[in-house]
Scaffold this active site. Sequence first.
Site, PDB file in Angstrom:
ATOM      1  CE  LYS A  13      -1.760  -1.548   3.856  1.00 47.61           C
ATOM      2  NZ  LYS A  13      -1.086  -2.302   4.160  1.00 47.61           N
ATOM      3  NE  ARG A  88      -3.819  -1.790   9.537  1.00 44.91           N
ATOM      4  CZ  ARG A  88      -2.906  -1.278   9.476  1.00 44.91           C
ATOM      5  NH1 ARG A  88      -2.478  -0.105   9.315  1.00 44.91           N
ATOM      6  NH2 ARG A  88      -2.149  -2.481   9.453  1.00 44.91           N
ATOM      7  NE  ARG A 127       7.126  -2.488   5.790  1.00 46.84           N
ATOM      8  CZ  ARG A 127       6.249  -2.306   6.238  1.00 46.84           C
ATOM      9  NH1 ARG A 127       4.954  -2.060   4.962  1.00 46.84           N
ATOM     10  NH2 ARG A 127       5.630  -2.758   7.997  1.00 46.84           N
ATOM     11  NE  ARG A 160       6.645  -0.253  10.326  1.00 39.99           N
ATOM     12  CZ  ARG A 160       5.943  -0.178   9.765  1.00 39.99           C
ATOM     13  NH1 ARG A 160       4.971  -0.067   8.592  1.00 39.99           N
ATOM     14  NH2 ARG A 160       4.805  -1.089  10.834  1.00 39.99           N
ATOM     15  NE  ARG A 171       3.198  -5.120  11.919  1.00 41.61           N
ATOM     16  CZ  ARG A 171       4.163  -4.740  10.646  1.00 41.61           C
ATOM     17  NH1 ARG A 171       4.526  -5.592  11.122  1.00 41.61           N
ATOM     18  NH2 ARG A 171       3.363  -3.921   9.825  1.00 41.61           N
TER      19      ARG A 171
END
Length: 213
Positions: A13, A88, A127, A160, A171
């Site tokens: 996203k 969400r 990431r 992160r 998650r």
Amino acid sequence: MNIMLFGAPGAGKGTQAKYIIDQYGIPQISTGDMLRAAISEGTTMGMEAKGFMDDGKLVPDSTIIGIIKDRLSQEDCKDGFILDGFPRTLAQAEALEELLKDLNMSLDKVISLNVPDELIVDRITGRRVCPACGASFHVEFNPSKVAGKCDYCGGDLVTRKDDTKETVENRLVSYHEQTAPLFHFYKDKGVMAEIDGTKDINVIKEEIFSILG
Ligand code: ADP
Ligand code: ADP
Ligand code: ZN
């Protein structure tokens, strides 16, 4: 043009939001980026959100709805916006409906990036993000031009804190329990466009541009 990007953590996203900004000049509204900014500024809201984020749990709806209400009311959202990572939960989706009605706005498209869970862990653990502008890269699948530096703003890239294998599993549980059901909410409204999020980043970008026109 009012757009929402929908999909699991790591679906792509944020990556696609940056291309949409470049192409259409509308702002990205990422609740995750806003929460991380609040944490680094040390605000009360940030401190309260941090524990949930570190555990891979969703931050309470009241907090999120408050920040979205402030953000969507700002001047730069008048000509369009890209929602990224919001809503969400069903309560958030319902609050968004109310808010948009009050602002005389509506959602034009919800773009769902479909990626199976098996691919998510590698995406998240590889990431690297730019805290300055929110851009994300991947050490293998989408490396920045200069290692460790953001292509957009030159900022230093970091991993992160919640991008670990353990946290990503939590998650994904939150995603399947609380967020995935919203797919039907938006499909029933007739604004849903589905994209195979396992394709190459540039192929997805072109597909999104052709959907948005
Ligand atoms: P989200 O905002 O949905 O959590 P990101 O856009 O940050 O996801 O993407 C998660 C990771 O996967 C990033 O490291 C990104 O570079 C990488 N990625 C994004 N899209 C693709 C893709 N189509 N194929 C492979 N890797 C991708
Ligand atoms: P990702 O797309 O990789 O899941 P985000 O940056 O969107 O990452 O979100 C990071 C964390 O911030 C989430 O795990 C959650 O704790 C919190 N968060 C972000 N957006 C929301 C939201 N709309 N509702 C509740 N929690 C949120
Ligand atoms: Zn940057």
